[in-house]
Design an enzyme around this catalytic site. Structure first.
Site, PDB file in Angstrom:
ATOM      1  N   THR A 121       6.137  -0.371  -0.160  1.00  0.00           N
ATOM      2  CA  THR A 121       7.305  -0.215   0.504  1.00  0.00           C
ATOM      3  C   THR A 121       8.310  -0.446  -0.738  1.00  0.00           C
ATOM      4  OG1 THR A 121       6.224  -1.502   1.527  1.00  0.00           O
ATOM      5  CG2 THR A 121       8.248  -1.328   1.771  1.00  0.00           C
ATOM      6  N   CYS A 266       5.848  -9.476   2.242  1.00  0.00           N
ATOM      7  CA  CYS A 266       6.385  -8.855   3.415  1.00  0.00           C
ATOM      8  C   CYS A 266       8.226  -9.029   3.814  1.00  0.00           C
ATOM      9  CB  CYS A 266       5.832  -7.777   4.584  1.00  0.00           C
ATOM     10  SG  CYS A 266       4.219  -6.889   3.370  1.00  0.00           S
TER      11      CYS A 266
END
Length: 440
Positions: A121, A266
């Protein structure tokens, strides 16, 4: 297809096992020799349902290999995934040092054309930085090798990662080269046979999609938690409100369960990174910033309920906690609400005893500087407890023997951080029962 995956963390290991399961030849690289030794022996460093069997099975077949030497991957691979960590920096931005180190190493060692995939990410614009790093390394070698960089963000849910990878809602790929895009389409074809869920786009849009998705889900969580707090103030029941709004198909029931805040690897990191990205480009993201503030505040809601009943001074109060990981079906303790709760209780003088089905070892690391009593099952942790707090909604906590629970405890206060039970049912069992979003 021959695949190299750099990084054997959560994303890299799941991707490696699933690609190998579909008949590809995969080499997974990590710099940690002890970790690689364990993986070569089939010992999995994380808990994820189904992952151990996939890794062991493909090791036995020879379709999955582990190594510390990046050349073992680069010498044979057609496509190389960068799947290393992007920890949160001091300013809230995603730290790209590991991604760029891998890019440097790829440029220094690649021997033929490669498609290099950003699976980590990463902020918008990272692909450009990866390209630059690789090209500089090639230039220093006087090499005229060509390569492509594409973005392929992951959308795995911890606890359901194998299912998510094997049967994805969507596969997002950003590329600026049609051949690279087609290679990625071919790679993911076995995972999208029943329904073509491959979504191709430009690189920056793909990078942004990951952050936007997580920010949207985090927004739903913070929204329902704020509604829960309002419900409690005005005397409404958030459980009934949730049922009422979730029936609207435009809203749905997913991610509108009230609770004690989101955690994990996350949502907290990606929301903060998106705020940072926006600020860096001169835009103040008011909604997303509020999502983060609501979540940080929500992590204190269980402690607030505790002191409302037991007072600010918890000396002599024994509190048992069911569930430590940030969500069920994982041992991940990163940003878990239980950490905030336990620190607050100990600071106020309370005695804490804990049990979690999978996260006990991780908890001992995250709580290593404070005194906590650890137990091996959900009933022994209750011995002599004045209060029981449910933090993580593991399945084994859904239908406990409440007569046994009550007999083990000295007190009868049950604080439910995930609203798992019907209030009248628990009260009839002889407990003082507190939920989120419901007046005591």
């Amino acid at each position: 297809m021959k695949i190299g995956i750099i990084g054997s963390g959560y994303v890299g290991l799941v991707a490696a096992a699933c690609f190998a399961e579909m008949g590809n030849n995969v080499v997974c690289i990590d710099i940690d020799q002890s970790k690689i030794n364990k993986l070569q022996s089939g010992i999995i460093p994380i808990y994820e349902p189904g992952l151990s069997a996939l890794v062991k099975g493909n090791l036995a077949k020879g379709s999955l290999k582990f190594s510390i030497d990046i050349n073992d991957a680069l010498s044979v691979a057609e496509v190389v995934f960068i799947a290393v960590g992007t920890p949160m920096g001091d300013d809230g931005s995603a730290d790209l040092k590991y991604v760029l180190q891998v890019a440097q190493s790829i440029g220094e060692n690649m021997l033929h054309h490669l498609v290099i995939v950003d699976k980590s990410t990463v902020p918008v614009g990272t692909a450009d930085k990866v390209k630059e790093k690789i090209q500089l390394a090639l230039d220093s070698r006087d090499s005229d090798l060509i390569f492509n960089v594409v973005s392929n963000p992951e959308f795995l849910k911890e606890g359901a990662a194998i299912k998510d990878f094997m049967h994805p809602d969507r596969v997002v790929v950003g590329a600026d080269d049609e051949k690279a895009m087609q290679l990625m389409r071919n790679l993911y074809a076995p995972f999208t046979l029943s329904n073509d869920r491959f979504i191709g786009m430009d690189i920056r849009s793909a990078e942004m999609t990951k952050y936007a998705a997580n920010a949207m889900l985090a927004t739903k969580i913070s929204f329902i938690n704020e509604i829960a707090n309002i419900c409690e103030s005005v005397g409404a029941d958030v459980n009934q409100v949730r049922t009422g709004i979730g029936s609207d198909k435009r809203i749905g029931y997913q991610f509108i369960y009230p609770g004690c805040g989101y955690g994990g690897s996350c949502f907290p990191k990606d929301v903060q990174a998106l705020i940072n990205i926006a600020n860096d480009h001169g835009y103040s993201p008011e909604l997303i910033s509020s999502v983060e503030r609501v979540n940080e505040s929500q992590k204190q809601v269980l402690f607030s309920k505790l002191v409302s009943q037991c007072g600010d001074d918890l000396k002599g109060v024994k509190i048992a906690i069911w569930g430590l990981s940030f969500k069920p079906e994982t041992d991940d303790m990163r940003e878990a609400p239980s950490i905030n709760l336990i620190h607050s209780i100990v600071k106020a003088g309370g005695e804490v005893s804990v049990y979690d089905p999978k996260a006990m070892d991780e908890a001992k690391f995250y709580l290593k500087n404070i005194k906590v009593n650890y137990f091996n099952d959900k009933y022994s942790v209750l011995e002599g407890a004045d209060v029981l707090i449910l933090v993580t909604e593991w399945k084994e906590f859904r239908s406990p023997d409440f007569e046994l629970v009550k007999s083990k405890m000295n007190g009868n206060l049950f604080i439910d951080g995930r609203n798992q039970f019907k209030k009248d049912f628990i009260i009839n069992k002889g407990f003082q029962y507190l939920q989120i979003g419901v007046k005591a």
